[in-house]
Write a protein that holds these residues in place. Sequence first.
Motif, mmCIF file in Angstrom:
data_model
loop_
_atom_site.group_PDB
_atom_site.id
_atom_site.type_symbol
_atom_site.label_atom_id
_atom_site.label_comp_id
_atom_site.label_asym_id
_atom_site.label_seq_id
_atom_site.Cartn_x
_atom_site.Cartn_y
_atom_site.Cartn_z
ATOM 1 N N VAL A 78 0.852 -1.201 0.000
ATOM 2 C CA VAL A 78 0.000 0.000 0.000
ATOM 3 C C VAL A 78 0.884 1.247 0.000
ATOM 4 O O VAL A 78 0.675 2.181 -0.783
ATOM 5 N N VAL A 79 1.883 1.248 0.877
ATOM 6 C CA VAL A 79 2.809 2.382 0.944
ATOM 7 C C VAL A 79 3.450 2.588 -0.430
ATOM 8 O O VAL A 79 3.486 3.703 -0.962
ATOM 9 N N THR A 80 3.915 1.498 -1.031
ATOM 10 C CA THR A 80 4.564 1.566 -2.342
ATOM 11 C C THR A 80 3.608 2.135 -3.387
ATOM 12 O O THR A 80 3.979 3.000 -4.181
ATOM 13 N N ALA A 81 2.365 1.663 -3.373
ATOM 14 C CA ALA A 81 1.385 2.120 -4.370
ATOM 15 C C ALA A 81 1.094 3.614 -4.221
ATOM 16 O O ALA A 81 0.954 4.328 -5.209
ATOM 17 N N VAL A 82 1.016 4.086 -2.973
ATOM 18 C CA VAL A 82 0.710 5.511 -2.765
ATOM 19 C C VAL A 82 1.898 6.371 -3.189
ATOM 20 O O VAL A 82 1.743 7.356 -3.922
#
Length: 375
Positions: A78-82
């Motif tokens: 999720v962090v990577t996607a954001v």
Amino acid sequence: MKIETRAVHAGRHTDPATGAVTAPIHLSTTFERGADGEYPRGFSYSREDNPNRHSLEQCLASLEGGKEALAFSSGLAVVTAVVQGLEPGDHILAPDDVYWGLRKVIGEVFAKSGLETTYFDMTDVAGLRAAIRPNTRLLWLETPSNPLLKITNLAALAEIARKANIVTVCDSTFASPILQRPLEWDIDMVMHSTTKYISGHSDVVGGALITKFDNYLFERARKAQKYGGSVPSPFDCWLTMRGIETLPYRVRAQCENALKIATFLSGHPSIEAVHYPGLPTHPGHALAANQMSAFGGMLSARVRGGREEAMATAARTQLFIRATSLGGAHSLIEHRASVEGPQSRTPQNLLRMSIGLENAEDLIADLEQALRADS
Ligand SMILES: *Cc1c(COP(=O)(O)O)cnc(C)c1O
């Protein structure tokens, strides 16, 4: 509907084909097209969408009071996607005591992306205005924080960010949607490592991003999920849904246990400090009492005698398991600084505890015998 009811019903239905009350696991990677070439049941290929993931996303959106949710293969996905949704030259503001994995993602995965990041003490609300730059696009928050359990004022920071047109994301993993719903405090998006409380049995790694309304970073995260492929498996989604059924009751019991343990530890001569927002002495106690419905199942304690004593105390526990992670049925204890490595900012005498579902008296007896040798 109240949250206990939504935990059991949101995103779920009896299986139309068989009447099964508990959802089947849809392992099929591909779904039949209609004669007209359309996908009459809404699914085409499992990376793009899958019935188990669809249910989980609906359920998570309901629990957080959001418009939509995306389920990912891990919290850090999720962090990577954001972060991937940002552009070169964009500036991120993140907490100085943010979950260490976020520093790794920004510093190592995105090392060459041209992003600027400031790690800031988010309890300094007035100071935040001065830390905002013309190119600040993302305000990342985490409350309660890891491992000092610092509490951030979500409503105050959301207001500052909104005026400056900055997207806000709150990592609400420690609280779970049972104790705190950041969207209600006007935060734009909530992130969870569903690995922790939401799945709740230490048997599945996953993440989620829930948005209050449409925004460009959520749309880009959707692309990272569907086309970038950081999707959870159907079985992972099923396990997470199974965990959610009991989430409200597990979290409630964990909060009750944690308060008893924090109270015991704060009166113990071998303990220098206890970090638990449920204690009136905690600097974030009043704020936590306002924005959370209870104080959570996580706490940290600083042992007198430094790193050696902290390690030795953890080594003497018999019921607490020495392991990282949190939110499961077993109580866990960990020497956080050594897990985080040489760059860790965590005090060397700190032990972080995830309080589980055992009886609090047994847990206290275990800590009592583990601490006895020091006093
Ligand atoms: C565990 C955790 C993460 C990372 O999630 P994974 O599922 O391990 O990728 C992020 N934030 C917090 C607060 C966590 O505890």
